[in-house]
Design an enzyme around this catalytic site. Structure first.
Site, PDB file in Angstrom:
ATOM      1  N   GLU A 113     -11.767  45.338 -13.517  1.00 23.05           N
ATOM      2  CA  GLU A 113     -12.867  45.952 -14.267  1.00 23.05           C
ATOM      3  C   GLU A 113     -12.635  45.724 -15.757  1.00 23.05           C
ATOM      4  O   GLU A 113     -11.482  45.689 -16.216  1.00 23.05           O
ATOM      5  CB  GLU A 113     -12.942  47.452 -13.966  1.00 23.05           C
ATOM      6  CG  GLU A 113     -13.399  47.768 -12.550  1.00 23.05           C
ATOM      7  CD  GLU A 113     -14.707  47.096 -12.171  1.00 23.05           C
ATOM      8  OE1 GLU A 113     -15.730  47.382 -12.819  1.00 23.05           O
ATOM      9  OE2 GLU A 113     -14.724  46.269 -11.253  1.00 23.05           O
ATOM     10  N   LYS A 171     -33.492  56.394  -9.840  1.00 19.43           N
ATOM     11  CA  LYS A 171     -33.634  55.040 -10.389  1.00 19.43           C
ATOM     12  C   LYS A 171     -34.109  54.020  -9.362  1.00 19.43           C
ATOM     13  O   LYS A 171     -35.024  53.243  -9.631  1.00 19.43           O
ATOM     14  CB  LYS A 171     -32.292  54.598 -10.963  1.00 19.43           C
ATOM     15  CG  LYS A 171     -32.267  53.156 -11.404  1.00 19.43           C
ATOM     16  CD  LYS A 171     -31.045  52.811 -12.223  1.00 19.43           C
ATOM     17  CE  LYS A 171     -29.857  52.442 -11.372  1.00 19.43           C
ATOM     18  NZ  LYS A 171     -28.738  51.936 -12.198  1.00 19.43           N
ATOM     19  N   ASP A 195     -29.569  49.064  -6.898  1.00 17.85           N
ATOM     20  CA  ASP A 195     -30.217  48.744  -8.177  1.00 17.85           C
ATOM     21  C   ASP A 195     -30.128  47.257  -8.508  1.00 17.85           C
ATOM     22  O   ASP A 195     -30.209  46.865  -9.656  1.00 17.85           O
ATOM     23  CB  ASP A 195     -29.612  49.586  -9.309  1.00 17.85           C
ATOM     24  CG  ASP A 195     -28.128  49.323  -9.513  1.00 17.85           C
ATOM     25  OD1 ASP A 195     -27.550  48.505  -8.771  1.00 17.85           O
ATOM     26  OD2 ASP A 195     -27.539  49.941 -10.420  1.00 17.85           O
ATOM     27  N   ALA A 228     -26.372  56.154  -4.917  1.00 17.61           N
ATOM     28  CA  ALA A 228     -26.164  57.568  -5.241  1.00 17.61           C
ATOM     29  C   ALA A 228     -26.278  57.845  -6.737  1.00 17.61           C
ATOM     30  O   ALA A 228     -26.336  58.990  -7.157  1.00 17.61           O
ATOM     31  CB  ALA A 228     -24.791  58.014  -4.738  1.00 17.61           C
ATOM     32  N   ARG A 257     -30.225  56.281 -17.607  1.00 20.64           N
ATOM     33  CA  ARG A 257     -30.849  55.433 -18.633  1.00 20.64           C
ATOM     34  C   ARG A 257     -32.312  55.092 -18.321  1.00 20.64           C
ATOM     35  O   ARG A 257     -33.032  54.586 -19.166  1.00 20.64           O
ATOM     36  CB  ARG A 257     -30.028  54.153 -18.839  1.00 20.64           C
ATOM     37  CG  ARG A 257     -28.822  54.406 -19.722  1.00 20.64           C
ATOM     38  CD  ARG A 257     -27.900  53.215 -19.775  1.00 20.64           C
ATOM     39  NE  ARG A 257     -27.132  53.077 -18.525  1.00 20.64           N
ATOM     40  CZ  ARG A 257     -26.394  52.019 -18.225  1.00 20.64           C
ATOM     41  NH1 ARG A 257     -26.337  50.999 -19.049  1.00 20.64           N
ATOM     42  NH2 ARG A 257     -25.720  51.966 -17.096  1.00 20.64           N
ATOM     43  N   ASN A 290     -78.668  41.030   0.676  1.00 24.11           N
ATOM     44  CA  ASN A 290     -78.566  40.828  -0.760  1.00 24.11           C
ATOM     45  C   ASN A 290     -78.691  42.181  -1.461  1.00 24.11           C
ATOM     46  O   ASN A 290     -79.689  42.874  -1.304  1.00 24.11           O
ATOM     47  CB  ASN A 290     -79.683  39.882  -1.213  1.00 24.11           C
ATOM     48  CG  ASN A 290     -79.455  39.415  -2.634  1.00 24.11           C
ATOM     49  OD1 ASN A 290     -79.123  40.208  -3.518  1.00 24.11           O
ATOM     50  ND2 ASN A 290     -79.622  38.124  -2.872  1.00 24.11           N
TER      51      ASN A 290
END
Ligand code: UD1
Ligand code: MG
Length: 455
Positions: free
Chosen positions: A158, A25, A108, A13, A18, A363
């Site tokens: 994280e 993307k 991604d 989503a 970038r 040919n």
């Protein structure tokens, strides 16, 4: 494990700002295939029987593309991007159908290999509730860290929520995980957004499952297979890795690549053993090469079928519908489109063959052009077996040259030529003795007169 059903939920989503692109993307291609389609392929290879694509940005374009690369996939729109757990829950309807395994994947991360997914699914088959795919990036900054204790994964933290000590952990979350279907919705529904970013983190299900006393583990994948793409430099990096893998696979399967780093394959290139590919060859989509062919340097090939022992290039351009039968030869600076070059036929130099059949053993002389287009429609040229087309001839389609037909050089052929006939389609030569010299003298004195007048 094969009897366990599996749903792959692919998160796609994201806007991918970038990439600086008007296109979503995950539709940017690697080896000519959208990166999300590579993810779909890996899911299928890992045994996924159901596919859910979670889309948001560019939903219409995504749906349209998905119809091609994943016609069976269901798409779910995540209206607001509130985090990875929220994104997975967009596919609630599919998850609630009761699959044994749920594989959460990112659109991604195109180099993910089926083996890493299978390894995670195996952990579920052995009783784990959650199996997270981990990896060890050269620089862990920005990734969630995997916090383990006694063989169990206790948390994923994280970066923004990590303590200084936790930031030193090198084992990171690749993002993808396998979750037992019977626990998935319950665990996901317990995820809150009390964290630095205020998002619903998928990674929180690790602690939630642990608190329920469930078995949670991490598996390890290669860095490459977890490579996420955020910009075009990373896209090129992934392309390079994909190409390197494919070249190696081709060489180990018996294809000689003289300078492998200069040969580009497409996601679907098929190439037989004992084929030799010289440097700087490009394979676009839809190419099939049988065994024992020679593809000389600087050839550009797409949508073409090349039978065994054919000889192509150097500098040949084979476009969609080019069908070269055994031992056919298409030489330098020749373009072939939507045409069959039958067994042993030769199209050797500076020629365009489009919408045509060149019969076996025929040919085609240097500079021959099939004039297939009048600006509105395309027309067919049929050249019979064993025909001889002299150099610099234009074959104005629709036109047929019979078996063994013989076309004089420099002809413009507009009418059909019967079997074994000789056709001239050019003005007869006239030779005037001494006239060349006379002409030169006339031109020279005219030029002198002009020069004198100007002075
Ligand atoms: C995520 C992981 C992190 C891991 C890293 C690996 C979480 C909370 N964190 O972080 O531990 O190390 O991946 O690359 O999962 N997406 C949606 N909807 C959303 C949010 C995300 O579809 O609301 C999609 C994105 O398009 C992307 C994927 O989910 O494909 C991951 O999201 P992203 O924002 O890149 O997560 P990271 O911060 O990289
Ligand atoms: Mg990311």
């Amino acid at each position: 494990m094969s009897q366990r059903s599996c749903l792959s939920v692919i998160l796609a989503a994201g806007e991918g700002t970038r990439m600086k692109s008007a296109m979503p993307k995950v539709l940017h291609a690697i080896a000519g295939l959208p990166m999300v389609a590579h993810v779909v392929k890996a899911a299928e290879a890992a045994g996924a029987t159901g596919l859910s694509l979670v889309i948001g940005h560019g939903a219409e374009e995504m749906r349209k593309a998905a119809r091609k690369f994943a016609p069976k996939a269901e798409t779910f729109v995540q209206e607001k991007r509130l985090g990875t757990a929220h994104a997975v829950l967009a596919a609630r309807e599919a998850i609630s159908k009761g699959y044994d395994d749920i594989l959460v994947m990112f659109g991604d991360t195109p180099l993910i290999d089926a083996g890493a997914l299978v390894a995670a699914r195996q952990k579920l088959a052995q009783g784990a509730a959650v199996a997270v795919i981990g990896f060890r990036p050269p620089n862990p900054t920005g990734y969630g860290r995997l916090i383990e204790k006694d063989g169990q994964l206790v948390a994923i933290r994280e970066e923004k929520d990590c303590s200084e000590a936790e930031k030193k952990i090198g084992f990171c979350n690749a993002g993808m995980m396998a979750v037992a279907g019977k626990h998935a919705l319950r665990l996901l529904d317990k995820v809150g957004n009390n964290n630095a970013k205020g998002e619903f983190y998928l990674t929180d299900i690790v602690e939630i499952a642990g608190a329920e006393g469930l078995d949670v583990v991490a598996t390890e994948a290669s860095f490459e297979s977890a490579l996420g793409i955020n910009n075009r430099a990373e896209l090129a990096e992934a392309e390079a890795i994909w190409q390197a893998r494919r070249r190696r696979e081709a060489m180990l399967a018996g294809v000689t690549l003289i300078a492998p780093e200069t040969v580009y394959f497409s996601h679907d290139t098929e190439i037989g053993a004992d084929t030799i590919v010289e440097p700087n060859v490009w394979f676009g989509p839809g190419v099939k090469v049988a065994s024992g062919a020679k593809i000389h340097a600087f050839s550009h090939i797409e949508g073409a079928t090349i039978a065994s022992n054919c000889d192509v290039g150097p500098f040949a351009r084979l476009r969609p519908g080019a069908d070269l039968r055994q031992k056919a030869k298409v030489g330098n600076f020749c373009e072939v489109k939507q045409a069959t070059i039958e067994e042993g036929a030769k199209v050797n130099h500076l020629t365009y063959i489009g919408d045509a059949r060149v019969g076996a053993g025929a040919n085609i002389g240097a500079g021959t052009i099939t004039c297939n287009y009048d600006g509105y429609s395309k027309f067919f040229t049929d050249i019979g077996e064993g025909a001889f087309v002299g150099s610099n001839s234009s074959l104005v389609a629709p036109v047929t040259i019979g078996k063994g037909g013989y076309i004089a050089s420099g002809s413009v052929i507009t009418e059909n030529v019967p079997d074994d006939a000789l056709a001239f389609g050019r003005a007869r030569q006239k030779t005037l003795p001494g006239k060349g010299k006379e002409l030169r003298q006339r031109f020279a004195s005219a030029a002198t007169a002009k020069k004198n007048a100007a002075e």
